[in-house]
Enzyme design. Structure first.
Site, short mmCIF file in Angstrom:
data_model
loop_
_atom_site.label_atom_id
_atom_site.label_comp_id
_atom_site.label_asym_id
_atom_site.label_seq_id
_atom_site.Cartn_x
_atom_site.Cartn_y
_atom_site.Cartn_z
N ASP A 136 0.83 -1.21 0.00
CA ASP A 136 0.00 0.00 0.00
C ASP A 136 0.86 1.27 0.00
O ASP A 136 0.37 2.35 -0.31
CB ASP A 136 -0.97 0.00 1.20
CG ASP A 136 -0.29 0.02 2.56
OD1 ASP A 136 0.96 -0.11 2.62
OD2 ASP A 136 -0.99 0.15 3.58
N GLU A 137 2.16 1.11 0.34
CA GLU A 137 3.02 2.31 0.44
C GLU A 137 3.18 3.01 -0.91
O GLU A 137 3.56 4.17 -0.95
CB GLU A 137 4.40 1.95 0.99
CG GLU A 137 4.32 1.41 2.39
CD GLU A 137 5.57 1.62 3.22
OE1 GLU A 137 6.49 2.33 2.78
OE2 GLU A 137 5.60 1.08 4.33
N TYR A 160 12.13 2.90 -0.93
CA TYR A 160 11.47 1.58 -0.91
C TYR A 160 10.17 1.62 -1.71
O TYR A 160 9.96 0.83 -2.62
CB TYR A 160 11.18 1.13 0.54
CG TYR A 160 10.17 0.00 0.61
CD1 TYR A 160 10.51 -1.29 0.22
CD2 TYR A 160 8.85 0.24 1.02
CE1 TYR A 160 9.56 -2.33 0.25
CE2 TYR A 160 7.90 -0.78 1.05
CZ TYR A 160 8.26 -2.06 0.66
OH TYR A 160 7.33 -3.07 0.69
#
Ligand code: NAD
Ligand code: DAU
Length: 352
Positions: A136-137, A160
């Site tokens: 979800d990031e 990331y």
């Protein structure tokens, strides 16, 4: 018998997935390709190491020859790609390896699977599928209201999440350009057994037991949406089997909690059940994570409506099970944190 290439299966979610699948089905074969970085641990899979339907191969998803050799040896029906560098803090201090594994590694897998499964122009082995385990990031940060949908524009902030978003775009591109059979699952924060103790929940448990400081980034009011790892494994299994080709599925259980709530829950449990000296005095507010996303929250309606997925473990139950698991596996925690990564982490922490 369906044969899966599971990459990164010695890590936190991958090892839970392998255990989940071998427990649930006797007609699946799982080939686990894992480089065994600091985050990969074969001890997680000790109970299945001699299982007739499980094979471990040490290797790198970026290694073309090694992955091609596996595709020659096994007639894979599915690829489930868990392999990644997954630690956000590390991506901030050391971004390049995130590009290599998360982006180039994904493209390498896509390419080799495409070549192996191709039967004609834009046609592939019947039923074959590549599933990308995503995060979800990639959607960025929410304000006080609203949820991430599958249609939310990508807006990653950390190296990331940027590497994971890039990987998602390559998976989408293979679906769009070559009609290659893909799915993407975007899940919120997982918790449960076998998570490397540099992530919030196991780190806090480990430090609590060791009477070490509990580092709270910034004001500790950032919100994460927590899902018990087995519910994520169930979602991946369902999407592999029944997900509509080309679709993205968000996975989450509406369990949004501020970090400070999580830390206090752990402190209370350990104080009341194990060690009365533990307390909130151990919390230490430290410099915030750079670019720290304030709030994540998943809208899981699509996977619920289309595939009938729902989370089975309520947060109140899952968190107790999880804390108790780490209390029962203190030696595991000490062993996995005794390697070279500990030095790296301590330096990173000292810089805060
Ligand atoms: P993890 O760091 O615990 O495990 C990663 C595994 O990948 C390790 O076993 C490691 O050895 C292996 N690996 C790393 N580089 C490799 C390479 N080049 N080749 C082969 N293997 C390699 O990660 P995790 O928390 O289990 O996450 C698994 C996947 O799920 C990741 O793709 C992550 O982005 C995604 N994800 C994680 C969460 C979460 O809360 N942990 C949530 C959503 C999505
Ligand atoms: O949302 C999914 C993502 O969840 C995955 O894609 C990542 O791979 C996974 O690591 C996780 O990322 P987070 O950054 O949310 O997880 P982490 O456990 O590192 O941090 C959770 C929150 O706790 C975050 O707001 C930062 C905070 N934190 C973390 C640590 C390790 C602290 O306040 N102190 C800490 O010491």
């Amino acid at each position: 018998m369906k044969t899966y290439l599971v990459t990164g299966g010695a890590g936190f979610i991958g090892s839970n997935f392998i255990l989940y699948m071998l427990e649930k089905y006797n007609d699946v074969k799982l080939v686990n390709l894992d480089k065994l970085t600091y985050a990969g641990n074969l001890e997680n899979l000790k109970s299945v190491e001699n299982h007739p339907n499980y094979v471990f191969v040490q290797g790198d998803i970026c290694d073309r020859a090694a992955v091609e050799a596996l595709f020659k040896q096994y007639d894979f029906d599915y690829v489930v790609n868990f392999a990644a560098e997954s630690h956000v803090d590390r991506s901030i201090s050391d971004p390049e390896i995130f590009v290599k594994t998360n982006v180039l590694g994904t493209v390498n897998l896509l390419n080799i699977a495409k070549n192996a499964w191709q039967t004609g122009d834009d046609t592939y082995n019947e039923g074959a599928k590549y599933l990308q385990v995503a995060s979800d990031e990639v959607d960025g940060a929410l304000g006080e209201t609203g949820f991430f949908m599958e249609t939310t524009p990508l807006d990653p902030h950390s190296p990331y999440s940027s590497s994971k978003a890039s990987a998602d775009l390559f998976v989408k591109a293979y679906g769009d350009t070559y009609k290659f059979p893909v799915n993407i699952t975007r899940c919120s924060n997982n918790y449960g057994p076998y998570q490397f103790p540099k992530k919030l929940i196991p780190l806090m448990i480990h430090n609590t037991l060791g009477h070490k400081e509990l580092p709270i980034y910034g004001d500790g009011m950032q919100i994460r949406d927590w899902l018990y790892v087995e519910d994520h494994c169930k979602a991946i299994d369902m999407v592999v089997r029944d997900g509509k080709l080309g679709e993205v599925y968000n996975v989450g259980g509406h369990n949004e909690r501020p970090n400070i709530f999580i830390v206090k829950t752990i402190i209370d449990y350990v104080k009341n059940n194990v060690d009365g000296e533990v307390g909130e005095h151990m919390m230490k507010y430290v410099a915030d994570r750079k670019g720290h996303d304030r709030r994540y929250g998943i809208d899981p309606e699509k996977i619920k409506n289309d595939l009938g997925w729902y989370p089975e473990t309520a947060f109140e139950v899952g968190i107790v099970k999880t804390i108790q698991w780490y209390l029962d596996h203190e030696e595991w925690m000490n062993r996995v944190t005794s390697g070279a990564y500990q030095e790296y982490y301590e330096k990173m922490y000292a810089d805060r």
